[in-house]
Design a protein around this motif. Structure first.
Motif, PDB file in Angstrom:
ATOM      1  N   ALA A 103      51.580  38.910  39.376  1.00  0.00           N
ATOM      2  CA  ALA A 103      51.005  39.186  38.056  1.00  0.00           C
ATOM      3  C   ALA A 103      49.485  39.362  38.184  1.00  0.00           C
ATOM      4  CB  ALA A 103      51.341  38.060  37.094  1.00  0.00           C
ATOM      5  N   TRP A 105      47.780  40.179  40.910  1.00  0.00           N
ATOM      6  CA  TRP A 105      47.508  41.399  41.678  1.00  0.00           C
ATOM      7  C   TRP A 105      47.658  42.636  40.784  1.00  0.00           C
ATOM      8  CZ3 TRP A 105      45.299  42.626  46.175  1.00  0.00           C
ATOM      9  CH2 TRP A 105      45.463  43.920  46.651  1.00  0.00           C
ATOM     10  N   SER A 106      48.664  42.586  39.914  1.00  0.00           N
ATOM     11  CA  SER A 106      48.890  43.698  38.990  1.00  0.00           C
ATOM     12  C   SER A 106      47.678  43.872  38.070  1.00  0.00           C
ATOM     13  CB  SER A 106      50.158  43.406  38.182  1.00  0.00           C
ATOM     14  OG  SER A 106      50.219  44.203  37.049  1.00  0.00           O
ATOM     15  N   TYR A 108      44.587  42.877  38.710  1.00  0.00           N
ATOM     16  CA  TYR A 108      43.474  43.344  39.545  1.00  0.00           C
ATOM     17  C   TYR A 108      43.576  44.861  39.750  1.00  0.00           C
ATOM     18  CZ  TYR A 108      40.830  44.306  43.822  1.00  0.00           C
ATOM     19  OH  TYR A 108      39.978  44.859  44.761  1.00  0.00           O
ATOM     20  N   ASN A 109      44.800  45.313  40.052  1.00  0.00           N
ATOM     21  CA  ASN A 109      45.040  46.744  40.250  1.00  0.00           C
ATOM     22  C   ASN A 109      44.659  47.543  39.012  1.00  0.00           C
ATOM     23  OD1 ASN A 109      46.118  48.118  42.558  1.00  0.00           O
ATOM     24  ND2 ASN A 109      47.711  46.568  42.571  1.00  0.00           N
ATOM     25  N   LEU A 110      45.082  47.014  37.871  1.00  0.00           N
ATOM     26  CA  LEU A 110      44.830  47.707  36.613  1.00  0.00           C
ATOM     27  C   LEU A 110      43.331  47.790  36.344  1.00  0.00           C
ATOM     28  CD1 LEU A 110      46.325  48.909  34.136  1.00  0.00           C
ATOM     29  CD2 LEU A 110      46.120  46.671  33.069  1.00  0.00           C
ATOM     30  N   ARG A 112      40.770  47.343  38.525  1.00  0.00           N
ATOM     31  CA  ARG A 112      39.970  47.985  39.573  1.00  0.00           C
ATOM     32  C   ARG A 112      40.290  49.474  39.713  1.00  0.00           C
ATOM     33  NH1 ARG A 112      37.381  50.291  42.371  1.00  0.00           N
ATOM     34  NH2 ARG A 112      36.409  49.855  44.393  1.00  0.00           N
ATOM     35  N   TYR A 113      41.580  49.801  39.604  1.00  0.00           N
ATOM     36  CA  TYR A 113      41.968  51.185  39.917  1.00  0.00           C
ATOM     37  C   TYR A 113      42.559  51.950  38.723  1.00  0.00           C
ATOM     38  CZ  TYR A 113      41.642  49.361  44.675  1.00  0.00           C
ATOM     39  OH  TYR A 113      41.210  48.772  45.824  1.00  0.00           O
ATOM     40  N   GLY A 114      42.849  51.214  37.626  1.00  0.00           N
ATOM     41  CA  GLY A 114      43.551  51.840  36.492  1.00  0.00           C
ATOM     42  C   GLY A 114      42.907  53.124  36.018  1.00  0.00           C
TER      43      GLY A 114
ATOM     44  N   ILE B  33      57.617  43.336  35.164  1.00  0.00           N
ATOM     45  CA  ILE B  33      56.298  43.863  34.760  1.00  0.00           C
ATOM     46  C   ILE B  33      56.372  45.390  34.685  1.00  0.00           C
ATOM     47  CG2 ILE B  33      53.873  44.138  35.471  1.00  0.00           C
ATOM     48  CD1 ILE B  33      54.073  41.372  36.815  1.00  0.00           C
ATOM     49  N   ARG B 166      45.626  62.230  40.838  1.00  0.00           N
ATOM     50  CA  ARG B 166      45.580  61.375  42.031  1.00  0.00           C
ATOM     51  C   ARG B 166      46.967  61.081  42.595  1.00  0.00           C
ATOM     52  NH1 ARG B 166      43.690  55.539  39.571  1.00  0.00           N
ATOM     53  NH2 ARG B 166      45.634  54.967  38.545  1.00  0.00           N
ATOM     54  N   VAL B 204      54.079  47.909  41.156  1.00  0.00           N
ATOM     55  CA  VAL B 204      53.143  46.941  40.597  1.00  0.00           C
ATOM     56  C   VAL B 204      52.110  46.537  41.659  1.00  0.00           C
ATOM     57  CG1 VAL B 204      52.958  44.610  39.595  1.00  0.00           C
ATOM     58  CG2 VAL B 204      54.809  46.125  38.903  1.00  0.00           C
TER      59      VAL B 204
END
Lengths: 179, 421
Positions: A103, A105-106, A108-110, A112-114, B33, B166, B204
């Motif tokens: 959760a 990491w998800s 963080y991904n969103l 940082r990279y979303g 998720i 991308r 995810v």
């Protein structure tokens, strides 16, 4: 078989008029030999037996509920229950840890990279570069992309030796004449 | 010293018992998720893909090697595709059967079909590369020569490629056609409760381990940038996935993009297939090891950790089984003693986890494969078998990858495709 299809779209069928995707499923127990059929059943029952075996501690708990005192001896007097409590604490902490990790990491991904687009416009393949990477002139590449039938032959070192091109219709007619 | 060894071995045993359980929950959490964030908002109707103002041209590539028995069916279903602008390119990769002749005959009847003949067997990777070269369009959809593509699958995949510059590739959702034998039935369960959940969880993570070799779409410019498919990797699908992602291209999973495929229904066929997957994963890992250490490519870390941990676990499990077997014959020091392989209380947790995992996958996958419940009797124990298969294939596949001569061309042989008629 029922799939989630919108009702206002004409259904797809196969050549015999059978609706898609039911017509694609191959479930033919009649094609199996008797030893295979019986072997599969026995194997599955053995695995189910193993699966139930996993529940033995729980089964013995239920048995206690019905008055079997051996459970009290094994689980309470001899401390068998402590093992379960210990396992449960490792198990729940582990599950919480991995679920929390994915959760986080998800998130963080969103964050940082979303919305981070290195590529903000649609690229097109560079045809001149593509032709060059296959050691051929651009015109040849265009011809290949227009041809209906393409035959690649290769040299001993696996490099492309020759490319033979023909329109589809021309080849089909030639084949029809030969037949 | 003895105490330290005792602690290390205790950790090792705990890891071996709990790892499959924790992974199951990691995948389930990730899948949930994914489901609520991406899958549910797109609706549950397969034939209602998202709308676009203009649907660009697409080339559907179908590599074939000795597919004479299947290719007519594959092409005839491709004729039913609902996508407005597409061509079909079939690649006859040096087949020794009548595939080439069948394709030439079909090309005279199917207007959209073009045929690429490779005079000698070059392998799937090279076949795809030469087909990409021959394709007129920027967007490519690659399917195997024995699969049936859902009529709306192209819409679902191309939508990602058009709306997100991308995105370099989109992987579809393969479903099993042949369900006559036990092996067929358990693979129906596997593709939902294991592979489906893993793919969702990996989205995810931000990176996926691999696109499906049976159905995936690509942006040609992205392929060109990374040098197309590797001809020396036994699993060209894993290799291209890592190449694209290590070059900062995204890969999406689109569960609405269905395709129907035939899977092995013999132990030999299944073993060969899974061994190839295990060996291929390790080959790709070795090939990209240095790039993976680059901080800029840190989004790969979850996939990398998941993969390496599964390899370590497979060998741990092998060591424990060996220690148990040796312990039956000679006395081992206490820190190496494995009293039993039976899981005890962990078994209850394992049994419950199997139920939850299947329950969740059936709820999520019901819109794509509602008949799964029928196979419940045959597959409930499958997650246990999945981990055992992993142990054996990794234990054999890793040394095979290590010993394979570098640069050796990977060519293919026709796999077992189960009982059909």
């Amino acid at each position: 078989m029922t799939y989630n299809f919108a009702d206002n779209v004409e259904p797809v069928t196969d050549a015999d008029g059978q609706p898609y995707p039911d017509c694609l499923i191959i479930d033919r127990p009649d094609l199996k030999s008797m030893p295979l059929l019986q072997g599969e059943r026995i194997l599955t029952v053995i695995f189910w037996g193993f699966w139930f075996y996993l529940w033995l501690p729980l089964v013995s708990l239920l048995a206690w509920g019905f008055g079997f005192q051996i459970f009290y001896k094994q689980m309470i007097a001899l401390g068998g229950f402590h093992g379960f409590i210990q396992q449960l604490s490792v198990f729940t902490s582990g599950v919480a840890l991995v679920s929390g990790a994915i959760a986080l990491w998800s998130l963080y991904n969103l964050k940082r990279y979303g919305s981070y687009n290195r590529r903000n416009r649609l690229l097109e393949t560079d045809m001149a570069q593509l032709a060059a990477s296959f050691n051929m002139p651009s015109r040849k590449l265009t011809e290949i992309q227009e041809a209906g039938r393409i035959v690649f032959s290769f040299a001993e070192d696996d490099a492309i030796k020759d490319v033979d091109l023909a329109p589809v219709q021309q080849h089909a007619r030639r084949q029809e004449r030969a037949n | 010293m003895i105490e330290l060894l005792q602690t290390v071995s205790s950790f090792f045993f705990q890891f071996t018992y709990f790892y499959p359980l924790f992974m199951a929950y990691l995948w389930m959490t990730g899948a949930l998720i994914y489901f609520f964030r991406w899958e549910k908002p797109l609706g549950d109707k397969i034939n209602e893909p998202p709308e676009l103002e203009n649907w660009p041209g697409v080339s559907i590539l179908v590599p074939c090697h000795n597919e004479g028995a299947n290719i007519i069916e594959t092409i005839s279903w491709l004729k039913k595709i609902k996508y407005p602008d597409y061509e079909i390119i079939a690649i006859n990769d040096g087949s020794s059967d009548d595939t080439g002749q069948i394709l030439d005959t079909l090309a005279g009847k199917v207007e959209k079909l073009r045929v690429v003949h490779l005079e000698t067997n070059q392998g799937k990777a090279r076949g795809l590369t030469l087909a990409a070269l021959s394709a007129k369009n920027e967007f490519l959809v690659c399917i195997d020569g024995d699969v049936v593509l859902d009529p709306w699958a192209v819409h679902w995949m191309v939508w990602h490629l058009v709306t997100s510059p991308r995105v370099g590739a989109v992987t579809g959702n393969p479903r099993i056609r042949n369900r006559s034998t036990l092996l067929g039935k358990i693979q129906v369960g596997e593709f939902s409760s294991i592979i489906g959940l893993i793919k969702r969880a990996q989205r995810v993570y931000g990176r996926v381990f691999t696109v499906s070799g049976a159905v995936a779409s690509f942006r040609k410019s992205a392929l060109q940038q990374v040098g197309f498919w590797d001809t020396d990797m036994i699993t060209e699908d894993i290799a291209i996935s890592w190449k694209l992602q290590l070059n900062f291209w995204d890969i999406r999973y689109e569960p609405h993009a269905l395709c129907w495929l035939l899977m092995p229904e013999t132990f030999k066929g299944l073993w060969q297939q899974r061994l190839r997957w295990a060996q291929g994963g390790m080959e790709v890992f070795f090939n990209n090891f240095r790039k993976l250490l680059d901080w800029k490519r840190r989004r790969m870390i979850m996939v990398l950790v998941e993969y390496l941990t599964s390899v370590i676990w497979a060998y741990s499990m092998t060591i424990i089984a060996l220690l148990w077997a040796v312990g039956q014959v000679i006395d081992l020091p206490p820190f190496l003693t494995v009293r039993t392989l039976l899981p005890g209380w962990t078994g209850v947790l394992l049994g419950v986890t199997c139920l939850i995992q299947f329950g969740l996958s059936m709820v999520i996958d019901a819109r794509y494969d509602r008949n799964m419940g029928k196979n419940y009797f045959w597959i409930i124990w499958y997650p246990l078998a999945f981990w055992l298969i992993n142990v054996f294939t990794i234990a054999v596949g890793v040394p095979k990858a290590l010993l394979k001569p570098k640069g050796q061309r990977a060519v293919w042989t026709s796999p077992d495709r189960g009982l059909q008629n």
